[in-house]
Design a protein around this motif. Structure first.
Motif, PDB file in Angstrom:
ATOM      1  N   GLU A  10      56.863  27.140  22.735  1.00 36.19           N
ATOM      2  CA  GLU A  10      57.822  26.380  23.545  1.00 36.19           C
ATOM      3  C   GLU A  10      57.905  26.866  24.988  1.00 36.19           C
ATOM      4  N   ILE A  11      57.146  27.911  25.320  1.00 34.98           N
ATOM      5  CA  ILE A  11      57.183  28.426  26.690  1.00 34.98           C
ATOM      6  C   ILE A  11      56.748  27.372  27.691  1.00 34.98           C
ATOM      7  N   GLU A  12      56.065  26.333  27.225  1.00 37.32           N
ATOM      8  CA  GLU A  12      55.621  25.276  28.134  1.00 37.32           C
ATOM      9  C   GLU A  12      56.793  24.541  28.777  1.00 37.32           C
ATOM     10  N   SER A  13      58.016  24.709  28.227  1.00 36.50           N
ATOM     11  CA  SER A  13      59.179  24.051  28.813  1.00 36.50           C
ATOM     12  C   SER A  13      59.694  24.764  30.056  1.00 36.50           C
ATOM     13  N   LEU A  14      59.195  25.968  30.340  1.00 32.44           N
ATOM     14  CA  LEU A  14      59.648  26.728  31.510  1.00 32.44           C
ATOM     15  C   LEU A  14      58.845  26.311  32.741  1.00 32.44           C
ATOM     16  N   HIS A  15      59.066  25.088  33.192  1.00 29.03           N
ATOM     17  CA  HIS A  15      58.248  24.515  34.258  1.00 29.03           C
ATOM     18  C   HIS A  15      58.444  25.209  35.603  1.00 29.03           C
ATOM     19  N   GLU A  16      59.592  25.872  35.803  1.00 32.66           N
ATOM     20  CA  GLU A  16      59.866  26.508  37.091  1.00 32.66           C
ATOM     21  C   GLU A  16      59.330  27.941  37.171  1.00 32.66           C
ATOM     22  N   LEU A  17      58.746  28.435  36.089  1.00 36.70           N
ATOM     23  CA  LEU A  17      58.339  29.837  36.028  1.00 36.70           C
ATOM     24  C   LEU A  17      57.272  30.159  37.076  1.00 36.70           C
ATOM     25  N   LYS A  18      57.533  31.225  37.844  1.00 41.65           N
ATOM     26  CA  LYS A  18      56.580  31.684  38.854  1.00 41.65           C
ATOM     27  C   LYS A  18      56.035  33.073  38.532  1.00 41.65           C
ATOM     28  N   TYR A  19      56.808  33.881  37.850  1.00 41.72           N
ATOM     29  CA  TYR A  19      56.385  35.243  37.532  1.00 41.72           C
ATOM     30  C   TYR A  19      56.585  35.469  36.029  1.00 41.72           C
ATOM     31  N   LEU A  20      55.499  35.821  35.352  1.00 44.58           N
ATOM     32  CA  LEU A  20      55.543  36.078  33.917  1.00 44.58           C
ATOM     33  C   LEU A  20      54.955  37.452  33.665  1.00 44.58           C
ATOM     34  N   GLU A  21      55.832  38.395  33.299  1.00 46.47           N
ATOM     35  CA  GLU A  21      55.424  39.787  33.061  1.00 46.47           C
ATOM     36  C   GLU A  21      55.665  40.128  31.589  1.00 46.47           C
ATOM     37  N   LEU A  22      54.568  40.148  30.804  1.00 49.78           N
ATOM     38  CA  LEU A  22      54.654  40.461  29.377  1.00 49.78           C
ATOM     39  C   LEU A  22      53.800  41.673  29.017  1.00 49.78           C
ATOM     40  N   GLY A  23      53.293  42.389  30.011  1.00 51.16           N
ATOM     41  CA  GLY A  23      52.377  43.501  29.748  1.00 51.16           C
ATOM     42  C   GLY A  23      53.019  44.670  29.041  1.00 51.16           C
ATOM     43  N   SER A  24      52.165  45.509  28.475  1.00 52.38           N
ATOM     44  CA  SER A  24      52.580  46.768  27.832  1.00 52.38           C
ATOM     45  C   SER A  24      53.588  46.533  26.723  1.00 52.38           C
ATOM     46  N   ASN A  25      53.212  45.680  25.767  1.00 50.47           N
ATOM     47  CA  ASN A  25      53.987  45.468  24.547  1.00 50.47           C
ATOM     48  C   ASN A  25      53.023  45.529  23.372  1.00 50.47           C
ATOM     49  N   ASN A  26      53.425  44.984  22.241  1.00 51.95           N
ATOM     50  CA  ASN A  26      52.553  44.926  21.059  1.00 51.95           C
ATOM     51  C   ASN A  26      52.339  43.479  20.644  1.00 51.95           C
ATOM     52  N   LEU A  27      52.250  42.586  21.609  1.00 49.90           N
ATOM     53  CA  LEU A  27      52.077  41.166  21.315  1.00 49.90           C
ATOM     54  C   LEU A  27      50.692  40.922  20.741  1.00 49.90           C
ATOM     55  N   THR A  28      50.615  40.005  19.788  1.00 44.85           N
ATOM     56  CA  THR A  28      49.370  39.740  19.064  1.00 44.85           C
ATOM     57  C   THR A  28      49.053  38.255  19.065  1.00 44.85           C
ATOM     58  N   GLY A  29      47.927  37.923  18.421  1.00 42.87           N
ATOM     59  CA  GLY A  29      47.490  36.535  18.346  1.00 42.87           C
ATOM     60  C   GLY A  29      46.649  36.168  19.548  1.00 42.87           C
ATOM     61  N   SER A  30      46.386  34.902  19.671  1.00 38.42           N
ATOM     62  CA  SER A  30      45.585  34.427  20.807  1.00 38.42           C
ATOM     63  C   SER A  30      46.509  34.098  21.977  1.00 38.42           C
ATOM     64  N   ILE A  31      45.929  34.061  23.155  1.00 40.82           N
ATOM     65  CA  ILE A  31      46.704  33.675  24.341  1.00 40.82           C
ATOM     66  C   ILE A  31      47.016  32.192  24.239  1.00 40.82           C
ATOM     67  N   ARG A  32      48.265  31.853  24.322  1.00 43.34           N
ATOM     68  CA  ARG A  32      48.697  30.472  24.137  1.00 43.34           C
ATOM     69  C   ARG A  32      48.110  29.565  25.223  1.00 43.34           C
ATOM     70  N   LYS A  33      47.529  28.453  24.773  1.00 42.95           N
ATOM     71  CA  LYS A  33      47.024  27.491  25.757  1.00 42.95           C
ATOM     72  C   LYS A  33      48.168  26.823  26.509  1.00 42.95           C
ATOM     73  N   GLN A  34      49.390  26.871  25.921  1.00 43.11           N
ATOM     74  CA  GLN A  34      50.549  26.278  26.593  1.00 43.11           C
ATOM     75  C   GLN A  34      50.847  26.966  27.926  1.00 43.11           C
ATOM     76  N   LEU A  35      50.363  28.194  28.092  1.00 45.57           N
ATOM     77  CA  LEU A  35      50.571  28.874  29.374  1.00 45.57           C
ATOM     78  C   LEU A  35      49.892  28.109  30.508  1.00 45.57           C
ATOM     79  N   GLY A  36      48.871  27.337  30.170  1.00 52.52           N
ATOM     80  CA  GLY A  36      48.176  26.551  31.181  1.00 52.52           C
ATOM     81  C   GLY A  36      48.975  25.386  31.713  1.00 52.52           C
ATOM     82  N   THR A  37      50.142  25.097  31.101  1.00 55.27           N
ATOM     83  CA  THR A  37      51.001  24.012  31.594  1.00 55.27           C
ATOM     84  C   THR A  37      52.032  24.503  32.602  1.00 55.27           C
ATOM     85  N   LEU A  38      52.100  25.812  32.830  1.00 59.53           N
ATOM     86  CA  LEU A  38      53.086  26.369  33.766  1.00 59.53           C
ATOM     87  C   LEU A  38      52.501  26.328  35.178  1.00 59.53           C
TER      88      LEU A  38
END
Length: 866
Positions: free
Chosen positions: A466-494
């Motif tokens: 659902e991150i694709e709903s954050l249309h105003e997002l300019k800065y996304l900092e998710l580094g240095s965690n334990n996130l898994t899976g594939s990189i969401r293609k929905q990020l390409g809608t931001l």
């Protein structure tokens, strides 16, 4: 006649005393014929006497006339010293009556009382203005111009001056001591200039002064203690200078003072306790000095304070606990000091509070449930302290909150889903804590969010789709965690993203090609994950990318998709499996081996890399020659056959066996001059125009193939749709390929893309169509900038164009043709936003003698309901 005689009687003119009696004495002695003549003669002498004698009224007014003339001359002389543009702005300044001039007002005696030339575009100096000739001026306002030079000492002669505003110019030099002569001055504003030197101690003589504004200059020295002698002073703004020394204790005498701003100077020492005597103070600002010591407890007496700014100093100790005792505090800033202890209790339920900044201190305590729900709070920064506890679900009830920053603390627990209720939130920074759990889906309800920083925690799981709903997002900092899976293609809608950091996680799989939609992205960090596969060709479409870090992954293949990245300034692809030549970009000319080391087989002109093989050019020439040898004879044969049997050309192509390679080029004299070159140059030009289908010419990727942009030697540009092939050289969907050729060769319409040629070969199978500059409708609608330019008039015309194309295919073609896959991706627009329907791979010719049942074809979500 009688009025004139009455004027003569009332006049004190000596000559009239002689002439006037003659009017009544001599006429009885004269004949009746001579009496009228005598009367006219006497009146003439009376008029001559009036005209020739001194006028009593004019003589009485001569001092005022002389004063007005001198004021006019003084102003005109100053006007002449200004530049031509300024003189043009003062074009109304002519004659000897300044009361009608631009920016000039006069009093009852016609003397100049106000000069207001704010924002008049004046350029020049004040030295040519003789202030001594303007003694009655009450207001002098020349703010927001480009006046230069120093303030003349003669300004002290304006003894009646009440307002002096020379702000926002380019004045230099020191403030003259004579300014202390302006005993009636109430408002002084010299701010936003280049004044230097110290503040003259004579300002203590301005006993009528209400406001003292000299901020944003280069003033140095100490604050004169004489300022404390001005009993009526209500406002002091000295910020943004180079003032040093302590804060004078005498300022505590200013009982009427409401605003005291000493920020951005070089003041030292502690806050004098006398400041606690400013009982009417509403705003006190000490930001950005070198003040030290503890905050005096006397500050708690200032119950009317609405704004207290202590940030960026060297204060120690605890913040006074009753700092919001009066319940009026709106802005409290104490960041970047050495404060210790807990947050003041009075701030816990300070409902008037709007902004609270306590970052970069040594504050402690459990903040889990510290704050009540503060209805007006819109900004809070508690970062870089030693707070512990959990994030309270109560934060979601702060309806006015736009910024919540609690980074670099010792918070634990999960991110509460209730936080998604803070609907006005724009900045959320929870980075560098000990948070666990997953990223709650509810955060995606924060549609105004433009900065999401939750890096350097212990978060797990994947990014919510659902991150694709954050249309105003300019800065996304998710580094240095334990996130898994594939990189969401929905990020390409931001589409507004400027920076994305997914580094130091456990993401796997390939980099989604949708990231190529992030046209504003300037920084991308995917380092230290478990990514594999090749770089998507769309990555090179991010033309403004400046920083790219793909290091410490398992990515492979070549780097050709990076060839057009001209904006790169920082680059790291080390510790991967990349091979082949390094791109010939400026950034790669200066790159060091540290950014390329530990790859499989990179080569190029970089110290530490092997040079690329010199036979690579021969290889490509040999490959080209082999292709031409294989294709040319068949091409010529088929074209000769086409000249004799043009009507059955397509049938012959369709029925050729799969073992026989085919190369067919349709006739189009404007694009493919086959009559002159027999098709040979055409095929070669397509290969050369795409450089053997190099990724740098790639403009789109679809399910059946890739689309390239090719420029022919004639300068004409075409689109080449190259179909995907499998290892044995076969086309996976030959039926769709043939269907598209058949359809496009049968129809010609303004709103249907034109087919210029095609090639069916074991190595290269492609269609050559007209190139449409705007690309597909889907990309335009997803790009905010392009979507704005795509106004409703253009959109209606596009709908009409698609409708015309469909109407033509359904009713004007025999047999009728159905497209079966009309979607925004299959509608292309030219430079004039004219729609062209494309991609006829699923098109079908209808048989009038058949029921025309067919299996599903097209794109789910666009197909008509059954």
């Amino acid at each position: 006649m009688y009025v004139f005689l009455l004027h003569l009687i009332e006049s004190e003119n000596q000559w009239l005393k002689i002439y006037f009696p003659m009017v009544f004495i001599f006429p009885p002695l004269l004949s009746k014929k001579l009496q009228p003549l005598w009367l006219l003669l006497v009146m003439y002498f009376c008029a001559f006497a009036v005209a020739s004698s001194p006028n009593h009224d004019a003589a009485a007014a001569s001092p005022e006339i002389a004063s007005v003339a001198s004021e006019a001359n003084a102003l005109l002389k100053w006007k002449a010293s200004l530049d031509n543009h300024s003189q043009a702005s003062l074009s109304s300044w002519t004659g000897n009556n300044p009361c009608n001039w631009l920016g000039i007002s006069c009093d009852d005696t016609s003397s100049v009382s106000t000069i207001n030339l704010t924002r008049a575009g004046l350029r020049g100096m004040l030295h040519s203005l003789n202030f001594s000739l303007l003694p009655n001026i009450l207001t002098l306002n020349m703010s927001y111009n480009t006046l230069s030079g120093s303030i003349p000492p003669q300004i002290g002669s304006l003894s009646n001056l009440s307002t002096l505003d020379l702000s926002t110019n380019k004045l230099s030099g020191s403030i003259p001591n004579t300014i202390g002569n302006l005993s009636k001055l109430k408002y002084l504003n010299l701010s936003a200039n280049g004044l230097s030197g110290s503040i003259p101690n004579e300002v203590g003589n301005l006993l009528s002064l209400l406001t003292f504004d000299i901020y944003t200059n280069n003033l140095s020295g100490s604050i004169p203690p004489s300022l404390g002698n001005l009993p009526r002073l209500e406002s002091i703004h000295l910020f943004s200078n180079k003032l040093s020394g302590p804060i004078p204790a005498s300022l505590g005498n200013l009982s009427r003072l409401t605003m005291l701003s000493l920020s951005s100077n070089q003041l030292t020492g502690s806050i004098p306790p006398h400041i606690g005597n400013l009982s009417n103070a509403k705003v006190i600002c000490f930001i950005g000095n070198e003040l030290s010591g503890e905050i005096p407890i006397e500050m708690e007496k200032l119950t009317g304070l609405e704004c207290l700014q202590l940030a960026d100093n060297n204060f120690i100790g605890q913040i006074p606990q009753n700092i919001c005792l009066g319940g009026n505090m709106k802005f409290f800033t104490a960041g970047n000091n050495n404060f210790t202890g807990p947050i003041p209790e009075s701030l816990k339920n300070c409902h008037s509070l709007k902004r609270l900044r306590l970052q970069q201190n040594h504050l402690t305590g459990d903040i889990t449930n510290f704050f009540d729900v503060l209805p007006n709070l819109n900004y809070i920064d508690l970062s870089e302290n030693n707070f512990h506890g959990n994030l309270s679900p109560r934060w979601g009830k702060f309806r006015s909150l736009t910024s919540l920053m609690i980074a670099n603390n010792k918070l634990s627990g999960v991110i509460p889903p209730e936080l998604g209720g803070a609907a006005q939130l724009q900045v959320l920074d929870l980075s560098s804590n000990h948070l666990t759990g997953s990223i709650p889906q509810d955060l995606c309800n924060l549609t105004l969010l433009f900065d999401l920083s939750i890096s350097n925690n212990n978060l797990s799981g994947n990014v919510p789709m659902e991150i694709e709903s954050l249309h105003e997002l300019k800065y996304l900092e998710l580094g240095s965690n334990n996130l898994t899976g594939s990189i969401r293609k929905q990020l390409g809608t931001l589409h507004n993203l400027l920076k994305m950091n997914l580094s130091q996680n456990k993401f796997e799989g390939s980099i989604p090609f949708e990231l190529g939609n992030l046209q504003y992205l300037s920084s991308l960090d995917l380092s230290e994950n478990m990514l594999s596969g090749t770089l998507p060709p769309t990555l090179g479409e991010i033309k403004g990318l400046e920083t790219l870090n793909l290091s410490h992954n398992s990515l492979s293949g070549g780097l050709s998709s990076l060839n057009d990245m001209r904006s790169l300034t920082s680059f790291d692809i080390s510790y991967n499996q990349f091979e082949g030549p390094v791109p010939n970009n400026q950034i790669f000319h200066n790159v060091t081996i540290e950014a390329l080391r530990n790859n499989k087989g990179l080569c190029g002109n970089v110290t530490g890399l092997e040079p690329c093989p010199t036979f690579s050019g021969k290889y490509h020439n040999n490959m080209k020659r082999r292709v031409l040898i294989a294709v040319l004879p068949l091409t010529v044969a088929i074209l000769m056959l086409a000249l004799f049997v043009l009507g059955v050309f397509y049938h012959l192509c369709r029925t050729s066996t799969e073992e026989q390679d085919e190369t067919t080029i349709l006739r189009s004299s404007s694009v493919f001059p086959i009559w002159d070159f027999g098709g040979k140059i055409t095929f070669e030009n397509i290969i050369e125009g795409t450089e053997y289908f190099d990724d740098k010419h790639l403009i789109g990727v679809g399910g059946q193939g890739c689309v390239y942009k090719a420029t022919l030697p004639t300068g004409e540009v075409v689109a080449v749709k190259k179909l995907h092939s499998v290892s044995n050289g076969e086309i996976p969907n030959m039926k769709a390929f043939k269907s598209e050729i058949q359809t496009l060769t049968e129809i010609r319409h303004r709103n249907i893309v034109k087919l210029f040629g095609f090639c069916s070969h074991s190595q290269y199978s492609f269609l050559v169509c007209e190139f449409l500059e705007k690309g597909d409708l889907n990309k335009i609608l997803k790009n905010d900038e392009q979507a704005i330019a795509f106004d409703w008039k253009k959109r209606v015309n596009v709908v009409k164009g698609v409708a015309d194309a469909l109407c033509y295919m359904h009713h004007d073609c025999s047999p009728p043709i159905v497209h079966r896959d009309i979607s925004s991706k299959n509608v292309l627009l030219d430079s004039e936003y004219v729609a062209h329907v494309s991609d006829f791979g699923t098109a079908k010719f209808l048989n009038h003698n058949s029921s025309n049942w067919t299996s599903f074809a097209g794109t789910f979500g666009y197909a008509a309901p059954g």
